[in-house]
Design an enzyme around this catalytic site. Sequence first.
Site, PDB file in Angstrom:
ATOM      1  N   GLN A 182      13.246  11.570  59.924  1.00 23.87           N
ATOM      2  CA  GLN A 182      13.646  10.191  59.643  1.00 23.87           C
ATOM      3  C   GLN A 182      12.844   9.241  60.528  1.00 23.87           C
ATOM      4  O   GLN A 182      12.993   9.276  61.749  1.00 23.87           O
ATOM      5  CB  GLN A 182      15.147  10.064  59.933  1.00 23.87           C
ATOM      6  CG  GLN A 182      15.721   8.690  59.728  1.00 23.87           C
ATOM      7  CD  GLN A 182      16.975   8.504  60.578  1.00 23.87           C
ATOM      8  OE1 GLN A 182      17.217   9.235  61.532  1.00 23.87           O
ATOM      9  NE2 GLN A 182      17.759   7.495  60.253  1.00 23.87           N
ATOM     10  N   SER A 223      13.625   4.368  63.972  1.00 24.87           N
ATOM     11  CA  SER A 223      13.590   3.663  65.265  1.00 24.87           C
ATOM     12  C   SER A 223      12.168   3.385  65.725  1.00 24.87           C
ATOM     13  O   SER A 223      11.250   4.158  65.442  1.00 24.87           O
ATOM     14  CB  SER A 223      14.290   4.491  66.343  1.00 24.87           C
ATOM     15  OG  SER A 223      15.655   4.579  66.064  1.00 24.87           O
ATOM     16  N   SER A 277      13.411  13.120  65.630  1.00 25.96           N
ATOM     17  CA  SER A 277      13.736  14.540  65.808  1.00 25.96           C
ATOM     18  C   SER A 277      12.971  15.363  64.778  1.00 25.96           C
ATOM     19  O   SER A 277      12.952  15.012  63.604  1.00 25.96           O
ATOM     20  CB  SER A 277      15.233  14.782  65.606  1.00 25.96           C
ATOM     21  OG  SER A 277      15.978  13.930  66.432  1.00 25.96           O
ATOM     22  N   GLU A 303      24.058   9.236  58.430  1.00 24.62           N
ATOM     23  CA  GLU A 303      23.691   9.676  59.775  1.00 24.62           C
ATOM     24  C   GLU A 303      24.935   9.742  60.653  1.00 24.62           C
ATOM     25  O   GLU A 303      25.180  10.697  61.365  1.00 24.62           O
ATOM     26  CB  GLU A 303      22.686   8.712  60.405  1.00 24.62           C
ATOM     27  CG  GLU A 303      22.433   9.018  61.871  1.00 24.62           C
ATOM     28  CD  GLU A 303      21.262   8.229  62.439  1.00 24.62           C
ATOM     29  OE1 GLU A 303      20.423   8.860  63.074  1.00 24.62           O
ATOM     30  OE2 GLU A 303      21.186   7.006  62.252  1.00 24.62           O
ATOM     31  N   GLU A 326      28.077   1.464  72.154  1.00 25.81           N
ATOM     32  CA  GLU A 326      28.361   0.039  71.988  1.00 25.81           C
ATOM     33  C   GLU A 326      28.251  -0.373  70.513  1.00 25.81           C
ATOM     34  O   GLU A 326      29.050  -1.185  70.030  1.00 25.81           O
ATOM     35  CB  GLU A 326      27.380  -0.784  72.843  1.00 25.81           C
ATOM     36  CG  GLU A 326      27.594  -0.627  74.347  1.00 25.81           C
ATOM     37  CD  GLU A 326      27.128   0.708  74.921  1.00 25.81           C
ATOM     38  OE1 GLU A 326      26.357   1.435  74.240  1.00 25.81           O
ATOM     39  OE2 GLU A 326      27.538   1.052  76.053  1.00 25.81           O
TER      40      GLU A 326
END
Lengths: 405, 371
Positions: free
Chosen positions: A124, A127, A159, A242, A371
């Site tokens: 994936q 990010s 990953s 996810e 968070e």
Amino acid sequence: MDFSDSPKEAAFRAEAKAWLASNVPSAAELDGLDPLTAAKLWQKRKYDAGWACITWPKEFGGRGASAIEQVIWNQEESKFQGLPGGVFSIGQGMAAPTLMTWANDEAKARFIPKLASGEEIWCQLFSEPAGGSDLAALRTRAVKDGDEWVINGQKIWTSGAHYSDWAILVVRTDPSVPKHKGLTYFYINMKSPGVEVKPIKQISGEAHFNEVYFTDVRVPDSQRLGAVGQGWQVSLTTLMNERASIGAGGSAVGFDSVFKLAQKVEIDDRPAIENASVRAKLADWYCQESGLRYTAYRTLTALSRGAIPGPENSIGKLVGAPKTQDMASFAMDLLEQAGAIRDESLSEEMALYQNTYLSIPGLRIAGGTDEIMANIIAERVLGLPQDVRVDKGIPFSEVPTGGAK
Amino acid sequence: MNFEFSEDQNLLREQARGFLADNCPTTVVRKVLNAETGHDADLWRKVVDMGWTATAIPEEFGGLGLGYLELCVIAEELGRAVAPIPFSSSVYLATEALLLAGSQAQKEKWLPKLAAGEVIGTFAMAEGAGRTTAKSIKTRVSGGRITGTKVPVPDAAVAGIAVVLAGHNGGDGGTLCLVELGQGTSVTPVRTVDPSRGHAELRLDGAACEILGREGEGFTLTQTILDRAAVLFAWEQVGGSEAALEQARAYALGRYAFGRPIASYQAIKHKLANMYVKNTLARSNCYYGAWALNANAPELRVAAATARVSATQAYYFASKENIQTHGGMGYTWEFDCQFYYRRAKLLSVAIGSEALWQDRLITAIEQNTAA
């Protein structure tokens, strides 16, 4: 209220049990195989017998099983220790649901069965150095050139990029519009010229993640999912899955292991478990584990009645990851000065607690930080307003960056 | 897998919530708190008329013969409404003690009265500060007469009978006694952190009593009574905890600071998310407790302690952070935040503290793993 299987569920469990008993690979069979080859062997065997990705439709290699049947299968399969796996979770858990929702029939037929069989592994590419929690701030560019797109930029925290065949990718195609509107979603072949994978060494010393660099990588427009500029909406399909799949993972460090440790090690010549503060902490962790277990049972009941998993499932990861961290840290305290030793031949449980202590910070960040998970609960479960966003409505190219480009 | 309340039980919940919204708005709690009358007699009468005190009592003893899942549903709603009535003392404790340990004659005499609300029962264990143990207990029973001082005893001022844990020189060190309050007993109200629920000192001066169960079995029986009551107390706690979260949420959405609702600041959002997480874990543990109680399963001891510990923690957290979310107004007599904060602590020490139940939980797990 009861915990027993319905007759249909019991029949399914018996069938699954019987198949597993005669088909799980023996230790001898796996001996000497590298983890990837071993994982592919077991996945293919399940696929050939119709036991891979069982909730998927039959045409994609599944068996159209229900969510409850998936849980029953997981329970039965996990009774066999040491089965190879893990490398398929991103492809099967995130790429496949996205393809099922957004790809055309031809692409679905080409890719989804190979995801089920384990023949192809996906990663994936979301990010970026400048886009983590604020994923939509990503900067990797795609520029249209005829029937192709030319991609330049960098992804991070990927990953399995080093062994993946394909990837799902979200990139910026229009920096002149507000950030969520200028994104487009593709899938790409990881062997494409211009894709470069560099491992990232983690604090545990391992390297599960990678940086992925793109230099003039060409992707056909036919590998676009959703419309140009619709990438954010497509990404949400992936992200929902996810969170569901990351939240599902258990850890070897939990109540059972630390309880046993506290029975074994001593505090002032008495078993540590007799110490009141040790008991209080263990009780709290037990309550958290138990609370998560029965929350999952309530969710399963809702699923079996046809409900769709919602944002309330964020609770698993939000509670589970910090709990594991605290328990690993506490277990090391119980060992006193020896808690520092991370030598598998000397440490309790082959350095389980020390290894977990060093690896667990990643789990509190991956797939949505603590968070962000709290924000999801606040906004999507409790219906509280979003934060004020200073980048709202502003062309992406004019958003303040603190120096990042 | 069927881990959910039935349609009938959910209907009962709706009915109970509606009834309490009409008959127990927070003005009723405030009235008792201001007047320090200990309970609201009018509300109690209505609750009795609804049949709630008869819920889990078998039909042969004048009850409705419903299960404990129904009682859990009612407990949650009473907790949500912070109801100022002696329900927990009479139903979760005295009634359960009689059902567990009473002779046929004792059951026939008292359960119909408890079911019909003609008599209020209570359970007297503590004798001042500290945990009640065979060593600490001073109340003694001899020749059918009981002498000692119990404090605090919930609802003693309105109770007709009390189940009293007395010391004993043999067996497990305790004996449970059934005492009719009146002759030989005196009740002096004591102030507590939650005056919406009356408490008192109960003096027993050679009062007539009957043994409940057998002499020297009192502590063992009490453990089972507490396990069963813990599930019901936990449901009340979860109900209150959820009400506190709802109040905090509503206030945070309506209160503006620096030009926007305080509910849009992460400091507040994460506080409320944290309440939600604790409430959810507690509720799920309460589901398990409800199942174990209703099925009288061997898992009850672990399930009860788990529900109790997590509900105690959730309610304390939600009630204190609800005040914090309200700022200064939350600390005033005028606002309702105080009801949850008071009740959270009252319930958390009512049948043993958080620390006591943490210890019980680990003890139960040790026993299971050793077996």
